[in-house]
Design a protein around this motif. Structure first.
Motif, short mmCIF file in Angstrom:
data_model
loop_
_atom_site.label_atom_id
_atom_site.label_comp_id
_atom_site.label_asym_id
_atom_site.label_seq_id
_atom_site.Cartn_x
_atom_site.Cartn_y
_atom_site.Cartn_z
N TYR A 91 1.05 -1.23 -0.06
CA TYR A 91 -0.15 0.16 -0.18
C TYR A 91 0.90 1.11 0.03
N ALA A 92 0.95 2.06 -0.93
CA ALA A 92 1.78 3.13 -1.30
C ALA A 92 0.97 4.45 -1.37
N VAL A 93 1.23 5.17 -0.50
CA VAL A 93 0.59 6.64 -0.14
C VAL A 93 1.65 7.71 -0.73
N ASP A 94 1.20 8.57 -1.61
CA ASP A 94 1.85 9.74 -1.96
C ASP A 94 1.23 10.79 -2.70
N SER A 95 1.47 12.09 -2.48
CA SER A 95 0.57 13.36 -2.88
C SER A 95 1.01 13.31 -4.46
N SER A 96 1.99 12.82 -4.91
CA SER A 96 2.45 13.12 -6.21
C SER A 96 1.92 11.81 -7.39
N ALA A 97 1.28 12.00 -8.18
CA ALA A 97 0.59 11.15 -9.19
C ALA A 97 1.85 10.59 -10.07
N PRO A 98 2.75 11.51 -10.52
CA PRO A 98 4.00 10.86 -11.30
C PRO A 98 4.59 10.14 -10.34
N MET A 99 4.90 10.32 -9.27
CA MET A 99 5.57 9.31 -8.42
C MET A 99 5.07 8.11 -8.21
N LEU A 100 3.60 7.83 -8.02
CA LEU A 100 3.16 6.86 -7.83
C LEU A 100 2.98 6.11 -9.25
N GLU A 101 3.14 6.73 -10.24
CA GLU A 101 2.86 6.33 -11.67
C GLU A 101 4.15 5.48 -11.79
N GLY A 102 5.29 5.98 -11.42
CA GLY A 102 7.01 5.36 -11.45
C GLY A 102 6.90 4.29 -10.57
N LEU A 103 6.08 4.21 -9.20
CA LEU A 103 6.08 2.98 -8.45
C LEU A 103 5.38 1.86 -9.13
N ALA A 104 4.20 2.41 -9.78
CA ALA A 104 3.38 1.29 -10.26
C ALA A 104 4.03 0.73 -11.31
N ALA A 105 4.69 1.29 -12.42
CA ALA A 105 5.31 0.61 -13.28
C ALA A 105 6.52 -0.47 -12.98
N ARG A 106 7.23 -0.05 -11.62
CA ARG A 106 8.24 -0.72 -11.17
C ARG A 106 7.61 -2.03 -10.40
N ALA A 107 6.54 -1.70 -9.83
CA ALA A 107 6.02 -2.76 -8.91
C ALA A 107 5.21 -3.80 -9.87
N GLU A 108 4.74 -3.54 -10.89
CA GLU A 108 4.28 -4.36 -12.12
C GLU A 108 5.34 -5.28 -12.71
N LYS A 109 6.69 -4.66 -12.73
CA LYS A 109 7.58 -5.45 -13.47
C LYS A 109 8.29 -6.58 -12.41
N LEU A 110 8.06 -6.03 -11.22
CA LEU A 110 8.57 -6.83 -10.18
C LEU A 110 7.59 -7.98 -9.46
N GLY A 111 6.23 -7.92 -10.10
CA GLY A 111 5.23 -8.76 -9.67
C GLY A 111 4.84 -8.51 -8.13
#
Length: 265
Positions: A91-111
């Motif tokens: 569960y990731a919380v951040d006020s920045s949508a671009p930061m969360l987009e970067g996290l989502a891309a990496r999380a998907e790649k890592l499963g």
């Protein structure tokens, strides 16, 4: 001093970091903004070269296999994704949508199963279930109402809460440059000990570990100069002047920070 007094003192000290209005009005860019690209590069480095410092160690030993982890102020995931093999749900919380987009891309790649929540903590705390462990790395100097922030972290965690922060405000090293370019003196507090004192006053059995930061702040004088122009509200065209000033003031290379890990069950 009780928790409410310590919380008020933290808020006042943090507010003293506000940039004078007349300087802010002329700033060519947001001096408080963060680069998703730079934070993303730090995350990729953390994934490629896992850190065995106290923050990751205390988090890893508290997270059961396939456990649930909360990362508040997550950015692209430097404090959580290195544990990807252990995470059952992030569960990731951040006020920045671009930061969360970067996290989502990496999380998907890592499963890594991910719930990304855009917003400020603790305003969005009710969107997060109780988790096994929580981390908030390099966030608290952006949090005026620190007591509420810590209470909500504790309430949403059944295991261990881990904080990481520099010993001093992350902008403290630029104090001589504020004096040089604007004739403005910057505050000294709050510091990590103020966060420790508040957490203890809230009743948490805090433990503290400190170390030298594992990363250099800048890889080159040119990178430093570009950053200073933004942070000190100077036009980017003055980057060479900044670099010359940094050298003249004996500020290069910039000493590494001291990083503090605070944790409790």
């Amino acid at each position: 001093m009780d928790a409410e007094e310590l919380a008020a003192r933290w808020r006042e000290r943090l507010e003293s970091w506000a940039i004078p209005a007349e300087i802010m009005a002329k700033a060519p860019a947001d001096p408080w903004g963060h680069s998703p690209e730079r934070f993303g590069a730090r995350t990729d480095r953390a994934l490629a070269e896992p850190d065995d410092g106290p923050t990751m160690t205390r988090l890893s030993e508290a997270l059961p296999d396939k456990g649930t982890l909360l990362d508040v102020g997550s950015g692209p995931g430097a404090a959580s994704l290195p544990l990807h093999e252990r995470i059952g749900h992030l569960y990731a919380v951040d006020s920045s949508a671009p930061m969360l987009e970067g996290l989502a891309a990496r999380a998907e790649k890592l499963g890594v199963p991910l719930t990304a929540i855009e917003g400020r903590w603790p305003d969005v705390a009710d969107q997060v279930p109780v988790v096994d462990a929580a981390v908030a790395a390099h966030v608290v100097y952006n949090v005026p109402d620190l007591a509420d922030f810590l209470r909500a972290l504790d309430a949403r965690t059944q295991g261990r809460v881990v904080l990481e922060l520099p010993h001093r405000h992350p902008m403290s090293w630029m104090t001589p440059l504020w004096e040089h370019f604007h004739g403005v003196d910057r505050p000294v507090r709050p510091i990590a000990e103020d966060c420790v004192a508040l957490a203890a006053a809230l009743g948490y059995a805090v433990q503290v570990e400190e170390r030298e930061a594992p990363l250099e702040r800048f890889t080159s004088l040119e990178e430093l100069a570009r950053s200073v122009c933004r942070r000190v509200c100077l036009d980017p065209s003055r980057a060479q002047e900044v670099a010359d000033t940094v050298l003249a003031l004996g500020m290069w290379p910039v000493p590494r920070d001291r990083w503090v890990t605070i944790w409790w069950e």
